[in-house]
Design a protein around this motif. Structure first.
Motif, PDB file in Angstrom:
ATOM      1  N   LEU A  30       0.850  -1.186   0.000  1.00  0.00           N
ATOM      2  CA  LEU A  30       0.000   0.000   0.000  1.00  0.00           C
ATOM      3  C   LEU A  30       0.889   1.240   0.000  1.00  0.00           C
ATOM      4  N   VAL A  31       0.592   2.170  -0.904  1.00  0.00           N
ATOM      5  CA  VAL A  31       1.450   3.337  -1.089  1.00  0.00           C
ATOM      6  C   VAL A  31       0.609   4.605  -1.119  1.00  0.00           C
ATOM      7  N   ALA A  32       1.059   5.620  -0.395  1.00  0.00           N
ATOM      8  CA  ALA A  32       0.502   6.971  -0.500  1.00  0.00           C
ATOM      9  C   ALA A  32       1.651   7.857  -0.968  1.00  0.00           C
ATOM     10  N   THR A  33       1.617   8.256  -2.223  1.00  0.00           N
ATOM     11  CA  THR A  33       2.779   8.916  -2.822  1.00  0.00           C
ATOM     12  C   THR A  33       3.044  10.306  -2.260  1.00  0.00           C
ATOM     13  N   HIS A  34       1.981  11.002  -1.795  1.00  0.00           N
ATOM     14  CA  HIS A  34       2.170  12.377  -1.316  1.00  0.00           C
ATOM     15  C   HIS A  34       1.123  12.676  -0.238  1.00  0.00           C
ATOM     16  N   SER A  35       1.379  12.152   0.946  1.00  0.00           N
ATOM     17  CA  SER A  35       0.473  12.323   2.090  1.00  0.00           C
ATOM     18  C   SER A  35       1.280  12.472   3.370  1.00  0.00           C
ATOM     19  N   ASN A  36       0.668  13.089   4.367  1.00  0.00           N
ATOM     20  CA  ASN A  36       1.351  13.352   5.638  1.00  0.00           C
ATOM     21  C   ASN A  36       0.604  12.745   6.815  1.00  0.00           C
ATOM     22  N   ALA A  37       0.993  13.130   8.019  1.00  0.00           N
ATOM     23  CA  ALA A  37       0.477  12.529   9.250  1.00  0.00           C
ATOM     24  C   ALA A  37      -0.669  13.353   9.827  1.00  0.00           C
ATOM     25  N   HIS A  38      -1.822  12.721   9.980  1.00  0.00           N
ATOM     26  CA  HIS A  38      -2.995  13.391  10.524  1.00  0.00           C
ATOM     27  C   HIS A  38      -2.768  13.810  11.970  1.00  0.00           C
ATOM     28  N   ALA A  39      -1.993  13.063  12.714  1.00  0.00           N
ATOM     29  CA  ALA A  39      -1.732  13.404  14.119  1.00  0.00           C
ATOM     30  C   ALA A  39      -0.999  14.730  14.255  1.00  0.00           C
ATOM     31  N   VAL A  40      -0.277  15.145  13.215  1.00  0.00           N
ATOM     32  CA  VAL A  40       0.474  16.407  13.251  1.00  0.00           C
ATOM     33  C   VAL A  40      -0.347  17.545  12.660  1.00  0.00           C
ATOM     34  N   THR A  41      -1.002  17.291  11.527  1.00  0.00           N
ATOM     35  CA  THR A  41      -1.851  18.292  10.872  1.00  0.00           C
ATOM     36  C   THR A  41      -3.186  17.640  10.559  1.00  0.00           C
ATOM     37  N   GLN A  42      -4.250  18.129  11.191  1.00  0.00           N
ATOM     38  CA  GLN A  42      -5.529  17.425  11.157  1.00  0.00           C
ATOM     39  C   GLN A  42      -6.391  17.857   9.973  1.00  0.00           C
ATOM     40  N   THR A  43      -5.883  17.540   8.799  1.00  0.00           N
ATOM     41  CA  THR A  43      -6.632  17.760   7.571  1.00  0.00           C
ATOM     42  C   THR A  43      -7.106  16.418   7.025  1.00  0.00           C
ATOM     43  N   THR A  44      -8.177  16.449   6.251  1.00  0.00           N
ATOM     44  CA  THR A  44      -8.723  15.224   5.667  1.00  0.00           C
ATOM     45  C   THR A  44      -7.706  14.487   4.800  1.00  0.00           C
ATOM     46  N   ARG A  45      -6.764  15.221   4.222  1.00  0.00           N
ATOM     47  CA  ARG A  45      -5.809  14.623   3.272  1.00  0.00           C
ATOM     48  C   ARG A  45      -4.713  13.821   3.953  1.00  0.00           C
ATOM     49  N   ASN A  46      -4.553  13.961   5.248  1.00  0.00           N
ATOM     50  CA  ASN A  46      -3.469  13.267   5.930  1.00  0.00           C
ATOM     51  C   ASN A  46      -3.925  11.929   6.500  1.00  0.00           C
ATOM     52  N   LEU A  47      -2.972  11.051   6.755  1.00  0.00           N
ATOM     53  CA  LEU A  47      -3.231   9.676   7.156  1.00  0.00           C
ATOM     54  C   LEU A  47      -3.218   9.514   8.668  1.00  0.00           C
ATOM     55  N   THR A  48      -4.206   8.805   9.184  1.00  0.00           N
ATOM     56  CA  THR A  48      -4.261   8.527  10.614  1.00  0.00           C
ATOM     57  C   THR A  48      -3.190   7.505  10.976  1.00  0.00           C
ATOM     58  N   ASP A  49      -2.913   7.398  12.275  1.00  0.00           N
ATOM     59  CA  ASP A  49      -1.935   6.413  12.730  1.00  0.00           C
ATOM     60  C   ASP A  49      -2.384   4.994  12.402  1.00  0.00           C
ATOM     61  N   ARG A  50      -3.688   4.754  12.418  1.00  0.00           N
ATOM     62  CA  ARG A  50      -4.177   3.421  12.040  1.00  0.00           C
ATOM     63  C   ARG A  50      -3.854   3.133  10.575  1.00  0.00           C
ATOM     64  N   GLN A  51      -4.097   4.107   9.708  1.00  0.00           N
ATOM     65  CA  GLN A  51      -3.776   3.915   8.293  1.00  0.00           C
ATOM     66  C   GLN A  51      -2.274   3.712   8.092  1.00  0.00           C
ATOM     67  N   LEU A  52      -1.481   4.469   8.811  1.00  0.00           N
ATOM     68  CA  LEU A  52      -0.031   4.310   8.697  1.00  0.00           C
ATOM     69  C   LEU A  52       0.399   2.900   9.090  1.00  0.00           C
ATOM     70  N   ALA A  53      -0.234   2.338  10.111  1.00  0.00           N
ATOM     71  CA  ALA A  53       0.091   0.980  10.532  1.00  0.00           C
ATOM     72  C   ALA A  53      -0.273  -0.036   9.456  1.00  0.00           C
ATOM     73  N   VAL A  54      -1.409   0.187   8.791  1.00  0.00           N
ATOM     74  CA  VAL A  54      -1.818  -0.726   7.712  1.00  0.00           C
ATOM     75  C   VAL A  54      -0.805  -0.671   6.562  1.00  0.00           C
ATOM     76  N   ILE A  55      -0.358   0.529   6.223  1.00  0.00           N
ATOM     77  CA  ILE A  55       0.670   0.679   5.183  1.00  0.00           C
ATOM     78  C   ILE A  55       1.958  -0.019   5.605  1.00  0.00           C
ATOM     79  N   ARG A  56       2.374   0.180   6.830  1.00  0.00           N
ATOM     80  CA  ARG A  56       3.583  -0.473   7.346  1.00  0.00           C
ATOM     81  C   ARG A  56       3.480  -1.989   7.225  1.00  0.00           C
TER      82      ARG A  56
END
Length: 355
Positions: A227-253
């Protein structure tokens, strides 16, 4: 002083600049007109090794873009999504943009090459040739029968995002909203699920940037690729809809996937503003968070050059050198720097495309 490393970049919108000024493409690409973020001379100066060049279909709109920019610099905001664009309207634009990418290769022999395999990427990097990967940001140019995907693949398409932010016949993207959460609507359609399966079959990388949370989860259930997100950031740092939650980051990992740090100010700043008047510290905070949650082998850069407002200390592609200096000063050692700048992108493409 440590020499800059070559950078593989997860996303840019340079082809959109060429689409809007086809008569000026020689000066824009080969000579560098000093506008935007990218051109061949500045790529060389910025140690840009190569990256994903997006085919993106702009929404026909009478909206005032300056008004949108003003809203995004004065949070909170919630911009309405444009309407779906049918394939028959999107396809001529996509073909024109694919043609521009092919022209870029022909116009700069020895300096630029379209990469269709990891072997192509390694060969380009060994020779100092900048490479471009054909990417599609939003699958509007592909009809529900999916036949056009075979055509684009033959042209060189190796990466595809099912959606930009507006809906497609395949799924739903996230609106530009701050503060906000990526759980904003339904998941993939049946055609969208078929699209993911065919991308897996053709070994086209699936990009999860812009897709909403339910669509993300559908891809995660269906796909047999990282699973790849080519241009996305961390929702925990900047709470915009475009950023990935820690749960999503774990799934990608857990999939062996990848996240590319987006340089867009609205996805970096903790206040959600678009203003470029910022230091590089938020970029480092996002990198730290992504590395912690996804792992050192699964994070890279995904600038969004020529498609976003970037920090003033980056400016354009030549700012990649300043970013590397900041990363080293922040404590990233040589091994981690090589991973973040290029090795991780090569690794995830090997796992997706094959050797």
């Amino acid at each position: 002083m440590t020499a800059p490393l070559p950078v593989i970049d997860g996303h840019n919108d340079f082809l959109l600049r060429l689409l809007h000024a086809p008569d000026d493409r020689v000066s824009i690409w080969l000579q560098g007109d000093g506008k935007g973020h990218l051109d061949l001379p500045r790529m060389k100066a910025g140690h840009f090794a190569g990256g994903f060049f997006a085919i993106y279909i702009s929404s026909p709109s009478t909206e005032d873009l300056d008004a949108h920019d003003a809203l995004m610099d004065n949070p909170p905001y919630d911009l309405p999504l444009p309407d779906l664009i049918p394939a028959e309207k999107a396809q001529p634009v996509a073909l024109a943009m694919a043609g521009h990418l092919l022209w870029m290769e022909r116009a700069a022999p020895g300096s630029f090459k379209i990469a269709r395999s990891v072997a192509d990427i390694r060969d380009c990097m060994a020779k100092g040739t900048i490479f471009g990967i054909m990417h599609m940001e939003g699958a509007e140019p592909i009809g529900e029968d999916l036949d056009a995907l075979y055509l684009y693949h033959q042209m060189g398409l190796r990466s595809l995002g099912p959606v930009w932010s507006r809906p497609t016949v395949f799924g739903h993207g996230v609106p530009f909203r701050f503060p906000g959460h990526p759980d904003t609507g339904p998941g993939l359609t049946e055609a969208g699920k078929d699209l993911i399966r065919l991308c897996n079959e053709l070994r086209i990388m699936v990009d999860l940037s812009h897709i909403n949370e339910k669509g993300f989860d559908d891809v995660a259930r269906i796909s047999n690729a990282p699973l790849v997100a080519t241009h996305s950031n961390a929702h925990a740092v900047t709470q915009t809809t475009r950023n990935l939650t820690d749960r999503q980051l774990a799934v990608i990992r857990d999939s062996g996937g990848m996240v590319g740090l987006n340089f867009a100010t609205v996805f970096l700043r903790d206040d959600g503003r678009q203003s470029p008047d910022m230091t590089l510290d938020p970029m480092l905070r996002h990198l730290d968070h992504l590395i912690h949650h996804v792992g050192e082998d699964h994070v890279g850069l995904g600038s969004d050059f020529d498609g976003a407002t970037v920090p003033k200390d980056i400016g354009d592609v030549t700012g990649l050198v300043r970013l590397q200096d900041a990363m080293r000063a922040h404590g990233y050692d040589d091994r981690l720097m090589r991973r973040l700048c290029h090795e991780n992108w090569i690794g995830v493409l090997e796992r997706t495309w094959g050797g």
